[in-house]
Design a protein around this motif. Structure first.
Motif, mmCIF file in Angstrom:
data_model
loop_
_atom_site.group_PDB
_atom_site.id
_atom_site.type_symbol
_atom_site.label_atom_id
_atom_site.label_comp_id
_atom_site.label_asym_id
_atom_site.label_seq_id
_atom_site.Cartn_x
_atom_site.Cartn_y
_atom_site.Cartn_z
ATOM 1 N N ALA A 1 49.754 38.783 43.301
ATOM 2 C CA ALA A 1 48.635 38.132 42.759
ATOM 3 C C ALA A 1 47.544 38.103 43.763
ATOM 4 N N LYS A 2 47.998 37.662 44.730
ATOM 5 C CA LYS A 2 46.793 37.575 45.156
ATOM 6 C C LYS A 2 45.887 38.412 45.860
ATOM 7 N N ARG B 1 43.181 33.249 43.776
ATOM 8 C CA ARG B 1 42.986 33.712 42.007
ATOM 9 C C ARG B 1 42.321 32.926 41.159
ATOM 10 N N SER C 1 45.935 41.209 44.000
ATOM 11 C CA SER C 1 45.549 41.867 42.684
ATOM 12 C C SER C 1 44.173 40.941 42.824
ATOM 13 N N ALA C 2 44.632 39.649 43.340
ATOM 14 C CA ALA C 2 42.678 38.847 43.376
ATOM 15 C C ALA C 2 41.449 39.460 44.282
ATOM 16 N N LEU D 1 41.769 40.341 38.149
ATOM 17 C CA LEU D 1 41.760 39.112 37.174
ATOM 18 C C LEU D 1 43.027 38.655 36.539
ATOM 19 N N ALA E 1 46.688 39.540 37.786
ATOM 20 C CA ALA E 1 46.597 38.465 38.912
ATOM 21 C C ALA E 1 47.326 37.546 37.741
ATOM 22 N N ASP E 2 46.437 37.351 37.075
ATOM 23 C CA ASP E 2 47.334 35.929 35.840
ATOM 24 C C ASP E 2 49.233 36.863 35.348
ATOM 25 N N ALA F 1 48.885 31.992 46.222
ATOM 26 C CA ALA F 1 47.415 32.514 45.206
ATOM 27 C C ALA F 1 47.506 32.369 44.019
#
Length: 109
Positions: free
Chosen positions: A21-22, A91, A24-25, A44, A47-48, A87
């Motif tokens: 997630a981190k 995000r 991807s953010a 985003l 990440a979600d 994360a």
């Protein structure tokens, strides 16, 4: 009921979901910096989705706890939860940064 060790698979899934997630953010911020806002929003969303994976793993553990299957907290579990909380914070911040880049881009037009 006796305490049991936390399932290492669950712990590792928390660490991986938080790290993914981190990442991807971060990618969302880089995309926004380049002006690729479609990609930024896709990252985003990605990440979600990773955060949903982490949430599901946490919910599993909470359900076990609520059913009386107490899990002993160890350093690896604390580390995993730290990854998830980090994360979540990152995000949220990435979403704000993407929005700022969008505003700047609109003002420059």
């Amino acid at each position: 009921m006796a305490e049991q060790e936390a399932d290492e698979t669950t712990i590792m899934s928390l660490i991986m979901a938080g790290g993914n997630a981190k990442s991807s953010a971060f990618e969302a911020i880089y995309a926004a910096k380049k002006g690729d806002f479609d990609e930024a929003h896709a990252k985003l969303k990605e990440a979600d989705n990773f955060m949903v994976d982490a949430h599901n793993a946490q919910t599993n553990m909470l359900t076990q706890e609520a059913q009386g299957n107490h899990v002993k907290v160890n350093l690896l579990m604390v580390h995993a939860q730290d990854h998830v909380m980090n994360a979540i914070t990152f995000r949220d911040l990435a979403g704000e940064i993407v929005t700022l880049y969008e505003r700047v881009a609109q003002q420059e037009k």
